[in-house]
Design an enzyme around this catalytic site. Sequence first.
Site, PDB file in Angstrom:
ATOM      1  CG  ASP A   1      -1.985  -1.018   1.192  1.00 46.69           C
ATOM      2  OD1 ASP A   1      -2.284  -1.479   0.072  1.00 46.69           O
ATOM      3  OD2 ASP A   1      -2.517  -1.381   2.258  1.00 46.69           O
TER       4      ASP A   1
ATOM      5  CG  ASP B   1      -0.557   2.576   4.124  1.00 50.38           C
ATOM      6  OD1 ASP B   1       0.435   1.831   3.930  1.00 50.38           O
ATOM      7  OD2 ASP B   1      -1.646   2.153   4.541  1.00 50.38           O
TER       8      ASP B   1
ATOM      9  CG  ASP C   1       0.868   0.092   8.682  1.00 47.00           C
ATOM     10  OD1 ASP C   1       1.769   0.505   9.447  1.00 47.00           O
ATOM     11  OD2 ASP C   1      -0.281  -0.222   9.059  1.00 47.00           O
TER      12      ASP C   1
END
Length: 654
Positions: free
Chosen positions: A519, A521, A523
Amino acid sequence: MSEEIKTAEQEEWTEKTDHSYGDQDIQVLDGLEAVRKRPGMYIASTSAKGLHHLVWEIVDNGIDEAMAGRATTVSVNVDKDNIITVEDDGRGMPIGFNDKTGISTIETIFTVLHAGGKFGGGAYKVSGGLHGVGASVVNALSEWLEVTVYREGTVHFVRFENGGHAVEPLKQIGTCPADKHGSKIRFKADPTIFTETTVYDHETLRDRLRQLAFLNKGIRIIFTDEREEEEKHRHYDFRFEGGLKEYVRFLNKNRQVIHDDIIYCEGNANHVEMEVAVQYNDGYNANVYTFCNNINTVEGGTHEEGFRLALSRVINKYARSHNFLKEKDDNLTADDCKEGITAVISVKHEDPQYEGQTKTKLGNTEVRQVVSSIFGTQLERFLMENPETAKKIMDKCILASQARLAAKKARENTRRKSPLEVGSLPGKLADCSSKDASICELYIVEGDSAGGSAKQGRDSHYQAILPLRGKILNVEKAREHKAFENAEIRSMITAFGCGVRDEVDTAKLRYHKIVIMTDADVDGAHIRTLLLTFFYRFLRPVVEQGYVYIAQPPLYKVQKGNSVRYAYTDRQLEEVKKEMGERISIQRYKGLGEMDPEQLWETTMDPKNRTLIRVNVGDAEAADEAFSTLMGEEVEPRKNFIIENAHFVQNLDI
Ligand code: 1YM
């Protein structure tokens, strides 16, 4: 040119380089033109790497002067137009001038290709042998280049333009105090040659200059980058009296060391100068950096062998004589003795022979013996004189050997019986049908739901999907056998099929593209870093040979009626918004899971549209620093690293 018309300096130079001055007028044009026509023959490339080589060549000449004991300081300056200035306080280049030919020594140095001479990177150059493209090559590849020499109370100057031709002959342009001396070279890389970029990378320059200061103790290297506004000029003043000792301390700054005192030795024998520094930390990786004539010999070679031989010989001897190893115990292996080590080995050799795929492996056989004997003697002495540190090192090596045996068992369980036995592949892997590794791709996908979309969206002929659940183990903080017990890591190793660590054989790799898809993001960035750390530590050749990629999923979907566009960056979003005008709807993707299989294929997996970023290791020291800081135990340096490199982390995708 005949004997009697040589100037004193030229005479001296001719003697050293065994280079005849004959026919230089012809050579001038031929030589420099040849360099401009086919720069790739003279420098590694005309990309950013080649651009930086120009700087190293001139810097090396200043360092040569300092290593000869004639200069104390080399300074490097980049100004806002990416003009480089390198200056030293040495003797000043010879200003001898020849009335008959009208060519000065300096013009000769900068306009004649000197293969094998002092200025051509041959036998005479102790520093920089590999970069040694010659000052004339720098001149040939510059839009213009200026030389200023301060010597014997005079200032001499010459400027080259138009493919390396002197605008007018070397001439005196002034006087200076009698105690001022040195050489100054200014140049602007030719943008018609360096078409990719003529912008120098601050970190590349800073790191290499700092490294040169570590490798040449006592030499002062000043670096100023003036490309920002004045108050933000970045300025460094490097000078390390402790040489490699300070280098090792620097390399270990983010690590928990197990002893404070650094094992250090220097010496020379058989025309080889050597210097070694060693310190152990509580980690499990070995970081051994080797250099010959200031060049990072990444493939190791005889100096590294000599070091390794001495290290295991002396440690085993000490361990036996002090009862750390019992009679029945096997010897510690070289790897056991290297666990958690940070070591720098530097040799200087008049006639280095390089071997290996990238000519970065030192081949001179006599070096092995010299390093082994000098370092061995010093290490033995160090252990005798520092019994407490010796005990810590012995305990660490013994633990390493026990862990090695445990890891061996775990590893055996992971090994696939045969690459074609599909039965032994991990259950979560959705393999592709082709067995032609050169076209096969493995997508490592964060999370089961994105994994599901990827499985449906892919072209199953050549695209395989391996979903990972949650975060993988941080191998920077775990010993090897823990890694082999980790399910996600085992799945990857089995799927790749090429072995790990010393046994990696990229010929057996089952996919020539290994694509990390996480992803967009925080994380996702973390998982990606964990994966890269694992690849870097366990599968380095796979990374080095360019098999690892990062997928770039879009951040936004912009829709207007039936037409759909994707934006991969915020800047792109602005452009798309402008192009599409009014009445658009914008969707921000929070994760891969929000895309349906078709969208995932279209935006991120379809070779026609996707952007893949190939991961390259850059230099090992920088990668190592990034991983040990981001993944290691110490919290404070990690915080600082993230703050300092926030920009880098954000742009990792570019
Ligand atoms: C900023 C780069 O090139 N410094 C430099 C170069 C030379 C000397 C001193 C030098 C060397 C010798 C005698 C010698 C060079 N000399 C020659 C040659 N800085 C930089 N500083 N006098 C001065 O080696 O005997 C080439 S370079 F060959 F002409 F002697």
